[in-house]
Design a protein around this motif. Structure first.
Motif, PDB file in Angstrom:
ATOM      1  N   ARG A 260       0.833  -1.022  -0.008  1.00 22.53           N
ATOM      2  CA  ARG A 260       0.128  -0.108  -0.087  1.00 22.53           C
ATOM      3  C   ARG A 260       0.929   1.487   0.143  1.00 22.53           C
ATOM      4  O   ARG A 260       0.609   2.344  -0.535  1.00 22.53           O
TER       5      ARG A 260
ATOM      6  N   LEU B 177      -7.130   1.360  -3.116  1.00 21.55           N
ATOM      7  CA  LEU B 177      -5.709   0.820  -2.214  1.00 21.55           C
ATOM      8  C   LEU B 177      -6.398  -0.165  -0.921  1.00 21.55           C
ATOM      9  O   LEU B 177      -5.298  -0.696  -0.552  1.00 21.55           O
ATOM     10  N   ASP B 178      -7.528  -0.061  -0.856  1.00 20.83           N
ATOM     11  CA  ASP B 178      -8.071  -0.347   0.475  1.00 20.83           C
ATOM     12  C   ASP B 178      -8.871  -1.965  -0.020  1.00 20.83           C
ATOM     13  O   ASP B 178      -9.385  -2.470   0.625  1.00 20.83           O
TER      14      ASP B 178
ATOM     15  N   ALA C   1      -1.747  -4.185  -3.216  1.00 19.50           N
ATOM     16  CA  ALA C   1      -2.700  -3.082  -2.910  1.00 19.50           C
ATOM     17  C   ALA C   1      -3.075  -2.578  -4.136  1.00 19.50           C
ATOM     18  O   ALA C   1      -2.384  -2.408  -5.120  1.00 19.50           O
TER      19      ALA C   1
END
Length: 254
Positions: free
Chosen positions: A120, A217-218, A158
């Protein structure tokens, strides 16, 4: 069309180095990143940048320290002991991922403490630096049950869908797909390894052509690839399972 190329010019990585800066500089000398690209980073340089270097003259001691659970152990005719273990990340592999290659004498390299978090951080930095919505995979080389040889697998992710869930779709004959869920993160890791190589000094590659897999990204990381214990039908090696069952049988008779 799927394309993959390795980035040249990334120097030897040391603790504290900024991987985003090193990768972005290599990209500036290569093909610019585009939305949907997936940057594949060998875990070794992530570990080096994060200072995951352990001063240990005995690699076996380091493996023991990183072992959460012993799965299987075998001794070769030459006396070499191979241990398949579960490490703190939940990954089952030989030697707990402890690596003594390409490290200074008297040291070994541990895997990143949190490969998803590392991915990430790199992905966020590259998106800001390069202006492209990219995903990042952190990879390591693993063996596979039932098959000889090794290939790269994703241990951190990520901004990338690690699975392509085809359950509920139909095949070319119209039959429903019930369990089909390719681990595309591992497939991309293997494709990137073809251009990075194992000894070419090219630790980062870019894979283009699967922008459909790139997202926020999550998104769930590579930790979700590890099969939960309750669904793992191969928790032990054959000899270890036999020995445990034999001991349990003797205890019950006693």
């Amino acid at each position: 069309m799927l394309q993959a190329w390795a980035l040249e010019g990334i120097p030897e990585v040391s603790p504290g180095d900024d991987l985003v800066d090193l990768i972005a500089n290599a990209i500036a000398r290569s093909t610019p990143l585009a939305d949907g690209d997936i940057v594949v980073v060998t875990s070794k340089i992530v570990s080096k940048a994060e200072g995951r270097i352990l001063h240990a003259d005995d690699r076996e001691d380091a493996i023991t320290e990183q072992t959460v659970r012993l799965v299987a152990s075998r001794t070769s005719p030459t006396g070499h002991v191979t241990r398949i273990v579960e490490n703190p990340l939940g990954i089952v592999s030989a030697a707990a991922g402890v690596d003594a290659s390409n490290t200074p004498d008297g040291t070994v390299l541990l895997l990143p403490a949190d490969p998803d978090a590392s991915a990430r951080e790199i992905a966020s930095g590259l998106r800001e630096r390069c202006g492209a919505r990219v995903g990042v995979l952190v990879t390591d080389t693993l063996g596979r049950a039932w098959r000889e040889g090794q290939t790269d697998h994703a241990i951190g992710a990520a901004g990338v869908h690690v699975f392509e869930d085809l359950r509920g779709h139909t095949d070319t004959e119209g039959r429903p797909l019930v369990v089909t869920m390719p681990c595309v993160a591992d497939e991309i890791a293997g494709a990137a390894d073809l251009v990075k190589g194992k000894a070419a000094g090219l630790p980062v590659a870019v894979v283009r052509g699967r922008a459909d897999l790139v997202g926020d990204l999550d998104l769930p990381g590579a930790r979700t690839i590890v099969r939960p214990a309750e669904r793992d039908m191969f928790r032990q090696g054959a000899d270890e399972a036999y020995a445990e069952g034999y001991a349990a049988g003797r205890a019950a008779r006693a």
